[in-house]
Write an enzyme that holds these catalytic residues in place. Structure first.
Site, short mmCIF file in Angstrom:
data_model
loop_
_atom_site.label_atom_id
_atom_site.label_comp_id
_atom_site.label_asym_id
_atom_site.label_seq_id
_atom_site.Cartn_x
_atom_site.Cartn_y
_atom_site.Cartn_z
N ASP A 2 17.28 85.65 105.05
CA ASP A 2 15.90 85.82 105.75
C ASP A 2 16.08 87.42 106.16
OD1 ASP A 2 13.70 86.20 107.20
OD2 ASP A 2 14.03 84.37 108.45
N TYR A 25 3.37 97.32 111.48
CA TYR A 25 3.84 97.42 109.84
C TYR A 25 3.82 98.82 109.34
CZ TYR A 25 2.92 96.21 104.97
OH TYR A 25 3.12 96.13 103.46
N ALA A 40 4.01 101.55 110.79
CA ALA A 40 5.22 102.36 111.37
C ALA A 40 6.70 102.00 110.72
CB ALA A 40 5.43 101.98 112.98
N ALA A 41 6.77 100.69 110.35
CA ALA A 41 7.94 100.35 109.99
C ALA A 41 7.97 100.87 108.31
CB ALA A 41 8.17 98.89 109.48
N LYS A 42 6.75 100.89 107.83
CA LYS A 42 6.80 101.55 106.34
C LYS A 42 6.98 103.01 106.43
CE LYS A 42 6.33 97.82 103.94
NZ LYS A 42 7.54 97.25 103.00
N ASN A 74 12.26 94.84 98.80
CA ASN A 74 11.05 94.81 98.46
C ASN A 74 10.30 93.67 99.83
OD1 ASN A 74 8.41 93.91 97.09
ND2 ASN A 74 9.38 92.02 97.26
#
Lengths: 229, 232
Positions: free
Chosen positions: B53, B143, B145-147, B82
């Protein structure tokens, strides 16, 4: 902080250390790498408000070969540089504890890439794009969001992480950079550069990302003789 | 010898479509959050599976490391990171736990795995799956920001590892996967314009085969505009 105090603001500082004794700022001592500590201090942080200006500036680095540094250092870096400021910004806005200006301090590496500090670069990119993402929704709550992109500054942080032989005299005076960036924040600008040279580098990085990344490799990564975190 | 490949987030969406494309052509180790019994029927026949996880990055890296050791794999030709997850809504109301989880699963998990697999990857290729949201998305702020962080990681590492490991990042545009529903975002009729995961997997495979470090896979502008109404 000195600049804000000099301009008559009441200042609340959130830091690992309390403000030095002669400083009039209210200190909230909190390790931003500690999730429980941040959550525990949130009520005190709200109580210091409502704030007219919030500057999320805390940051640490890890420079050297990516695979040679311990993953625990990266964990800490991500929490201090990206996670904590995002959690703080969101919580302050939701609690109505901020009406005015919100500034995230990212890095010029957002435009250039930063071989030799891959996780630092990732954290600062995350911060910059979080700021861009929340600009419109936060504007509806009366909060103007600015992203600051400081270039190399003459700080202890830079001295610790710069490659050997780097010329400190070519780094900018942090007090001057702080004034330039604070003025941009208070004017409600979307971006704030520390100096005109930083802006030029940002434009060059936007136009020629590959060239800038390779230049960063030459001037930084290939000269690093140690891994520092 | 067939190439050895690790794909995370391989039990649904783009990851599952990628696994299906490479099945038979590569030796696959697939990683997912769900237990084996739940996903066994959907995995390609010869693929190996490990429960990992990505919301718990350090633990996931240890689990994948153990699976590789059990298989006796000492090298990896291609690693596709991914796995992704998101939260959708007014960013001021996003709970702290969600911000932390979004950064952990999308970004820190990739940092941790890249770090853990560096030695096995020599001579191979590390592919990060980003998102076109990396430029900013008001309803998916953490999301995005993370990408964006993944993009920064890829740009730095591709320079650092030049001549050692090829590092790439692919930014898919809107894809018809379960992610939007899981994030609490109702795609509505715009979903008809989303790319099917199979098509996205094909485009990602093409990007893996090419030399470019960063590849954005997006619809023509007018379609992009139709599915991002907040941009206007």
């Amino acid at each position: 902080m000195d600049l804000l105090l000099a301009r008559g603001y009441d200042v609340v500082s959130i830091d690992l250390n309390p403000p030095h004794t002669e400083c009039t700022a209210v200190g909230i001592v909190c390790d931003l790498a500690d999730r429980e500590a941040l959550d525990r201090n949130m009520a005190a942080i709200f109580a210091g408000g409502p704030y007219a200006v919030v500057i999320l500036n805390a940051g640490i680095s890890a420079t050297g070969r990516f695979e040679k540094m311990p993953v625990e250092a990266y964990r800490k870096l991500m929490k201090v540089n990206a996670e904590a400021p995002m959690v703080l910004a969101s919580a302050l806005a939701n609690a109505g504890a901020l009406k005015g200006h919100l500034c995230f301090v990212s890095s010029l590496s957002h435009f250039t890439g930063y071989p030799g500090a891959a996780v630092y670069a990732a954290s600062k990119d995350a911060l910059a794009v979080y700021a861009k993402s929340i600009r419109k929704p936060f504007a509806k709550r009366g909060i103007a969001v600015t992203v600051a992109y400081p270039g190399p500054l003459r700080t202890e942080h830079a001295a610790r992480h710069a490659p050997p032989g780097a010329d400190a005299a070519r780094r900018r005076d942090p007090a001057l950079a702080a004034r330039t960036m604070l003025d941009a924040v208070l004017a409600g600008k979307r971006v704030a550069f520390s100096d005109p040279r930083a802006r030029t580098v940002a434009v060059a990085g936007g136009l020629l990302p590959g060239v800038m990344a390779r230049a960063m490799r030459r001037v930084i990564f290939e000269k690093l003789d140690r891994d520092v975190w | 010898m067939k190439s050895r490949m690790l794909i995370t987030g391989a039990t649904s969406g783009i990851g599952a479509a990628l696994a299906a494309r490479y099945a038979g052509r590569a030796d696959l180790l697939l990683a997912g959050r769900r237990p084996y019994e739940e996903v066994a029927a959907t995995l390609p026949a010869d693929a190996h599976y490990v429960v990992a996880d990505q919301s718990e990055p350090e633990r996931a890296a240890a689990q994948i490391g153990k699976a590789l050791a059990d298989l006796g794999w000492e090298t990896l030709d291609v690693v596709v990171l991914n796995a992704g997850t998101g939260w959708s809504g007014d960013p001021a109301t996003e709970p702290a736990a969600s911000i932390r989880n979004t950064l952990d699963a999308n970004l820190f998990a990739a940092v941790t795995l890249a770090h853990a697999l560096a030695a096995l990857l020599e001579g191979g290729q590390l592919v990060l799956v980003g998102s076109t949201a990396r430029r900013g998305a008001p309803r998916f702020a953490s999301y995005a920001a993370a990408k964006a962080g993944l993009d920064g990681l890829a740009r730095a590492l591709s320079e650092e590892w030049r001549g050692k490991v090829r590092v790439k990042i692919v930014h898919p545009g809107p894809t018809a996967t379960g992610m939007h529903a899981k994030a609490g975002f109702h795609t509505g009729r715009a979903r008809a314009l989303f790319a099917p995961p199979e098509m996205m997997a094909r485009l990602i495979e093409r990007a893996i085969a090419r030399r470019r470090i960063r590849r954005t896979i997006s619809f023509p502008q007018y379609l992009a505009a139709a599915v991002t109404p907040w941009r206007r």
